[in-house]
Scaffold this motif. Structure first.
Motif, short mmCIF file in Angstrom:
data_model
loop_
_atom_site.label_atom_id
_atom_site.label_comp_id
_atom_site.label_asym_id
_atom_site.label_seq_id
_atom_site.Cartn_x
_atom_site.Cartn_y
_atom_site.Cartn_z
N GLY A 13 43.31 38.23 37.23
CA GLY A 13 43.12 39.10 36.07
C GLY A 13 43.87 40.41 36.26
O GLY A 13 43.92 40.97 37.35
N VAL A 14 44.45 40.92 35.19
CA VAL A 14 45.28 42.13 35.27
C VAL A 14 44.52 43.40 34.91
O VAL A 14 45.08 44.49 34.95
N TYR A 15 43.24 43.31 34.56
CA TYR A 15 42.48 44.46 34.11
C TYR A 15 41.63 45.08 35.24
O TYR A 15 40.54 45.57 35.00
N THR A 16 42.14 45.09 36.45
CA THR A 16 41.40 45.65 37.58
C THR A 16 41.29 47.16 37.44
O THR A 16 42.13 47.80 36.81
N TYR A 17 40.23 47.71 38.02
CA TYR A 17 40.03 49.16 38.00
C TYR A 17 39.36 49.58 39.31
O TYR A 17 38.81 48.76 40.03
N GLU A 18 39.45 50.89 39.60
CA GLU A 18 38.85 51.45 40.81
C GLU A 18 37.41 51.84 40.53
O GLU A 18 37.09 52.40 39.50
N MET A 19 36.55 51.54 41.51
CA MET A 19 35.16 51.99 41.46
C MET A 19 34.82 52.46 42.88
O MET A 19 34.51 51.65 43.75
N GLY A 20 34.96 53.76 43.08
CA GLY A 20 34.77 54.29 44.42
C GLY A 20 35.91 53.83 45.31
O GLY A 20 37.08 54.00 45.00
N ALA A 21 35.57 53.21 46.44
CA ALA A 21 36.58 52.74 47.38
C ALA A 21 36.98 51.29 47.12
O ALA A 21 37.81 50.74 47.84
N LEU A 22 36.40 50.66 46.11
CA LEU A 22 36.67 49.25 45.83
C LEU A 22 37.50 49.09 44.57
O LEU A 22 37.52 49.95 43.69
N LEU A 23 38.17 47.94 44.47
CA LEU A 23 38.81 47.52 43.24
C LEU A 23 37.91 46.45 42.63
O LEU A 23 37.33 45.63 43.34
N VAL A 24 37.79 46.45 41.29
CA VAL A 24 36.87 45.55 40.60
C VAL A 24 37.62 44.82 39.50
O VAL A 24 38.44 45.42 38.78
N CYS A 25 37.32 43.54 39.35
CA CYS A 25 37.86 42.75 38.24
C CYS A 25 36.76 42.57 37.21
O CYS A 25 35.73 41.96 37.50
N PRO A 26 36.95 43.08 35.97
CA PRO A 26 35.90 42.94 34.97
C PRO A 26 35.79 41.52 34.41
O PRO A 26 34.78 41.17 33.81
N GLU A 27 36.81 40.70 34.61
CA GLU A 27 36.80 39.34 34.07
C GLU A 27 35.92 38.40 34.88
O GLU A 27 35.15 37.63 34.33
N CYS A 28 36.00 38.48 36.23
CA CYS A 28 35.21 37.57 37.06
C CYS A 28 34.16 38.29 37.90
O CYS A 28 33.33 37.65 38.53
N GLY A 29 34.21 39.64 37.94
CA GLY A 29 33.23 40.41 38.69
C GLY A 29 33.55 40.53 40.17
O GLY A 29 32.75 41.06 40.93
N HIS A 30 34.71 40.08 40.60
CA HIS A 30 35.09 40.14 42.02
C HIS A 30 35.38 41.58 42.44
O HIS A 30 36.01 42.33 41.70
N GLU A 31 34.87 41.97 43.62
CA GLU A 31 35.13 43.30 44.18
C GLU A 31 35.80 43.13 45.53
O GLU A 31 35.41 42.27 46.30
N TRP A 32 36.81 43.97 45.83
CA TRP A 32 37.50 43.87 47.10
C TRP A 32 38.06 45.22 47.52
O TRP A 32 38.22 46.11 46.71
N GLN A 33 38.34 45.34 48.83
CA GLN A 33 38.95 46.54 49.38
C GLN A 33 40.43 46.50 49.06
O GLN A 33 41.09 45.49 49.27
#
Length: 119
Positions: A13-33
């Motif tokens: 998914g191309v709509y990733t965003y920053e949330m604190g120190a993590l990156l988040v994908c709003p499409e699948c809910g995956h969070e990663w460093q």
């Protein structure tokens, strides 16, 4: 949206965003460093380097000396040049104020690192 952020490694998914120190994908809910250097600007290897007026690196707990007389609202004299401030704490402040400290006679306040030097 920030176009410099990488796509989601799980669903691409191309709509990733920053949330604190993590990156988040709003499409699948995956969070990663994020990989080093892809997210926040002004960060060197994950730690922000704060330097004083003469270029020395500052750290939490250092003692610094004020290099310029500073005006303080509600106080006619202000903070005089040469005042020592002990046990500083480095923060991501507002308007360039990156030191949180307690100044004797004034209480808790924020200072800019460009106005102090390491003692």
């Amino acid at each position: 949206m920030n176009e410099n952020l990488p796509p989601c490694p799980q669903c691409s998914g191309v709509y990733t965003y920053e949330m604190g120190a993590l990156l988040v994908c709003p499409e699948c809910g995956h969070e990663w460093q994020p990989a080093a250097g892809t997210a926040s600007e002004g960060v060197d290897g994950g730690a922000k380097v704060v330097r004083d007026a003469v270029g020395n690196v500052l750290a939490d707990g250092d003692t610094v000396t004020v290099v310029k007389t500073l005006k303080v609202k509600g106080n006619p004299s202000g903070i005089k040049a040469g005042t020592k401030v002990r046990n500083i704490r480095l923060i991501d402040g507002v308007d360039g104020h990156d030191i949180d400290c307690k100044v004797d006679g004034f209480g808790a306040m924020y200072l800019k690192s460009s106005l102090v030097k390491k003692a």
